[in-house]
Design an enzyme around this catalytic site. Structure first.
Site, PDB file in Angstrom:
ATOM      1  N   GLY A   2       0.859  -1.182   0.000  1.00 46.28           N
ATOM      2  CA  GLY A   2       0.000   0.000   0.000  1.00 46.28           C
ATOM      3  C   GLY A   2       0.891   1.226   0.000  1.00 46.28           C
ATOM      4  N   CYS A  55       5.233  -6.140   1.776  1.00 42.94           N
ATOM      5  CA  CYS A  55       5.589  -4.718   1.784  1.00 42.94           C
ATOM      6  C   CYS A  55       4.837  -3.967   2.901  1.00 42.94           C
ATOM      7  CB  CYS A  55       5.358  -4.103   0.399  1.00 42.94           C
ATOM      8  SG  CYS A  55       6.200  -2.521   0.209  1.00 42.94           S
ATOM      9  N   HIS A  69       8.421  -7.643  -3.108  1.00 45.22           N
ATOM     10  CA  HIS A  69       7.199  -8.050  -3.801  1.00 45.22           C
ATOM     11  C   HIS A  69       7.401  -9.382  -4.528  1.00 45.22           C
ATOM     12  CE1 HIS A  69       4.726  -4.433  -3.228  1.00 45.22           C
ATOM     13  NE2 HIS A  69       5.895  -3.840  -3.130  1.00 45.22           N
ATOM     14  N   GLU A  86       5.305 -11.186  -5.932  1.00 46.67           N
ATOM     15  CA  GLU A  86       4.370 -11.342  -7.055  1.00 46.67           C
ATOM     16  C   GLU A  86       4.899 -10.742  -8.352  1.00 46.67           C
ATOM     17  OE1 GLU A  86       4.167  -9.312  -4.572  1.00 46.67           O
ATOM     18  OE2 GLU A  86       3.299  -7.373  -5.083  1.00 46.67           O
ATOM     19  N   ASP A 127     -14.528 -11.227 -23.505  1.00 46.16           N
ATOM     20  CA  ASP A 127     -15.356 -11.576 -22.344  1.00 46.16           C
ATOM     21  C   ASP A 127     -16.762 -12.001 -22.744  1.00 46.16           C
ATOM     22  OD1 ASP A 127     -13.102 -10.686 -21.126  1.00 46.16           O
ATOM     23  OD2 ASP A 127     -13.949  -8.786 -20.445  1.00 46.16           O
ATOM     24  N   LYS A 161      -8.738 -12.169 -16.593  1.00 43.71           N
ATOM     25  CA  LYS A 161      -8.724 -12.231 -18.059  1.00 43.71           C
ATOM     26  C   LYS A 161      -8.006 -13.481 -18.583  1.00 43.71           C
ATOM     27  CE  LYS A 161      -9.685  -9.528 -21.648  1.00 43.71           C
ATOM     28  NZ  LYS A 161     -10.931  -8.742 -21.704  1.00 43.71           N
TER      29      LYS A 161
END
Ligand code: XMP
Length: 514
Positions: free
Chosen positions: A55, A82, A172, A174, A230, A370
């Site tokens: 954040g 973080c 991080h 990710e 989509d 997605k």
């Protein structure tokens, strides 16, 4: 919820969706919830684990997001990333230093030393690059924790309390730049949280098809098909569930790429069992857009008109069974950035007019990202190029024809764009681009063709590479390819006498011109 679930508690960091996608890539279902969510809701989900995101704040800011400390006593494993790591440390009695000296801030790739004994880092090299983005740092871990990673500037790059299954990483994991970051998340999910990994697209399709059948029964269902990924995948999934009970209304506003409307029609009428209604309404759209040059006004008109046409079709048919739409997970995630109570409105989620009373709304892709939607599309047999198509703005070529949109200008742009596409595909470059297209800026320039002076339209080529479309680089397409594209456009598209290449990154530019 029978499915094993991990919660990503969103404190407003920029990589929150990426964390969730990485968890899903590990075949674990996860949901992003804003930090304002009540702890009772978390208890009711009974997650296998919780991940606190990063954040932008400092734990010392008066307005910074905090969470009910009871969360640390639920016996549920937690990984803080973080800001999430700093918050864990701060709440449990460790020390976080608000750094005023830039020397201790770390941004970007950072050499990090890991403790190989720790469950998150086992079987990994003792040193590696991690991606850092922090100013504050943890100077002392809370009681019960040990330091499990360090860097030259950061005394606590990771910490762990194995007994309570609480873990924190300052970096991080990710982000792709963190070497072995996915491995670390995998270890947290499987070795700490005990996940089994039961989130699979095959079972998703079977379960969803069964649910749709049960929900719809013998009623009808109608879906507004735009031709985008989509709504196409939602259509394929519902068709698998209820076949001809589904009617897809395909609103062709005449602002798609060359021949795209026909392609969508052929795909859905040939490959799938459903009723397919195509409404050709370029003229209606163009008449609404006549004289309009402001980009936002154009967007508004195109968006509103799309649904006007669609709702009118429904009124005409008197069909009030179920209404389906291709909403996907990112369309409806609540953000942890302060306005958490408000779900973002998005073009995929529309309000149904008051005079139409559907039985209910079906959003079969509402929990998918997605890339998962694409996987489902492939498994359902949608053509590869439809499933992997580049993003295309909802307002279509309406925002690539700069200035007033006329039939003639749309046709020029479609022809130029088709040549660009053709050349990029032939040379094998198309797959390397995140997005590329032609733009008609509405600029006329002087040229000479044959022996005659010309004063005609300019076409711009835009091509970008990006991971997430938040930032993008202009693509370094070889000159020979650009040269061929330019030659062909000028020779084959009447009323174009000049081609330029857009070499602006995002920021400061955007991908689209309008
Ligand atoms: P920008 O121009 O904002 O584009 O850098 C980022 C990505 O979003 C797509 N885009 C849109 N998609 N409706 C959409 O569905 C829109 O109004 C819209 N505007 C831009 C753009 O093509 C790029 O992929």
């Amino acid at each position: 919820m029978s499915q094993e679930t991990v919660i990503v508690l969103d404190f407003g960091g920029q990589y929150n969706q990426l964390i969730a996608r990485r968890v899903r890539e590990c075949r674990v279902y996860c949901e992003i919830l804003p930090y304002t969510v009540d702890i009772e809701k978390i208890k009711s989900i009974a997650p296998k684990g919780i991940i606190f995101t990063g954040g932008p704040n400092s734990v010392y800011d008066t307005s910074s997001p905090h969470y009910n400390p009871e969360i640390f006593h639920l016996g549920i494993p937690i990984l803080g990333i973080c800001y999430g790591c700093q918050l864990m440390s701060y709440t449990l009695g460790g020390e976080v230093v608000s750094a005023t000296d830039d020397a201790v801030s770390e941004y970007g790739k950072t050499l990090t030393s890991y403790s190989p004994d720790n469950i998150l880092f086992k079987n990994l090299p003792e040193q590696g690059i991690s991606w850092m983005s922090h100013r504050d740092y943890i100077s002392k871990v809370p009681e019960g924790f040990s330091v499990t990673a360090t860097t030259a500037h950061c005394p606590v790059a990771a910490m762990a309390d194995d007994a309570r299954k609480l873990y924190g990483v300052q970096f991080h994991p990710e982000v792709n730049h963190t070497e072995n970051g996915s491995h670390m998340l995998h270890s947290f999910l499987y070795d700490v949280c005990g996940c089994q990994g039961n989130w699979r697209m095959d079972s998703f399709i079977d379960d969803t098809v069964a649910q749709i059948r049960e929900q719809i029964g013998d009623k009808s269902v109608v879906l507004g098909l735009s031709g985008g990924v989509d709504s196409s995948v939602a259509a394929a999934l519902i068709s698998k569930a209820v076949g001809k009970q589904l009617t897809c209304v395909f609103v062709d506003q005449g602002l798609m790429r060359k021949n795209e409307g026909d392609y969508v029609e052929q795909t859905f009428t040939k490959l799938f069992d459903m009723n397919f209604v195509r409404v050709n309404c370029q003229e209606t759209f163009l008449s609404k857009l006549k004289g309009i040059t402001d980009p936002e006004e154009k967007r508004n008109i195109i968006g509103t008109e799309f649904y006007n046409v669609f709702w009118n079709k429904i009124r005409e048919s008197g069909d009030t069974g179920f209404f389906a739409q291709g909403t996907i997970y990112p369309d409806r995630i609540e953000s942890g950035k302060g306005d958490a109570a408000k779900i973002k409105t998005h073009h995929n989620q529309v309000g149904v007019p008051k005079d139409i009373n559907f039985e209910g709304i079906i959003e079969p892709l509402r929990d998918l990202f997605k890339d998962e939607v694409r996987m489902v599309g492939e498994k359902l047999g949608l053509p590869h190029d439809l499933v992997w198509r580049q993003p295309f703005p909802g307002p279509g070529l309406g925002v690539r024809v700069i200035g007033e949109v006329t039939a003639e200008r749309v046709k020029i742009l479609q022809d130029a764009d088709a040549i660009l596409r053709d050349e990029m595909e032939q040379c094998g470059y198309a797959d390397q681009m995140s997005q590329f297209f032609a733009v008609l800026p509405g600029v006329k320039t002087v040229g000479v063709m044959g022996d005659a002076r010309t004063y005609s339209e300019l076409v711009a080529i835009r091509a970008v590479t990006t991971d997430d479309f938040m930032t993008a680089d202009w693509a370094k397409i070889p000159y020979e390819i650009l040269g061929r594209v330019s030659n062909r456009i000028i020779n084959e598209v009447p009323r174009v006498n000049r081609v330029v290449y857009d070499i602006t990154s995002k920021p400061p530019g955007t991908v689209e011109w309008e």
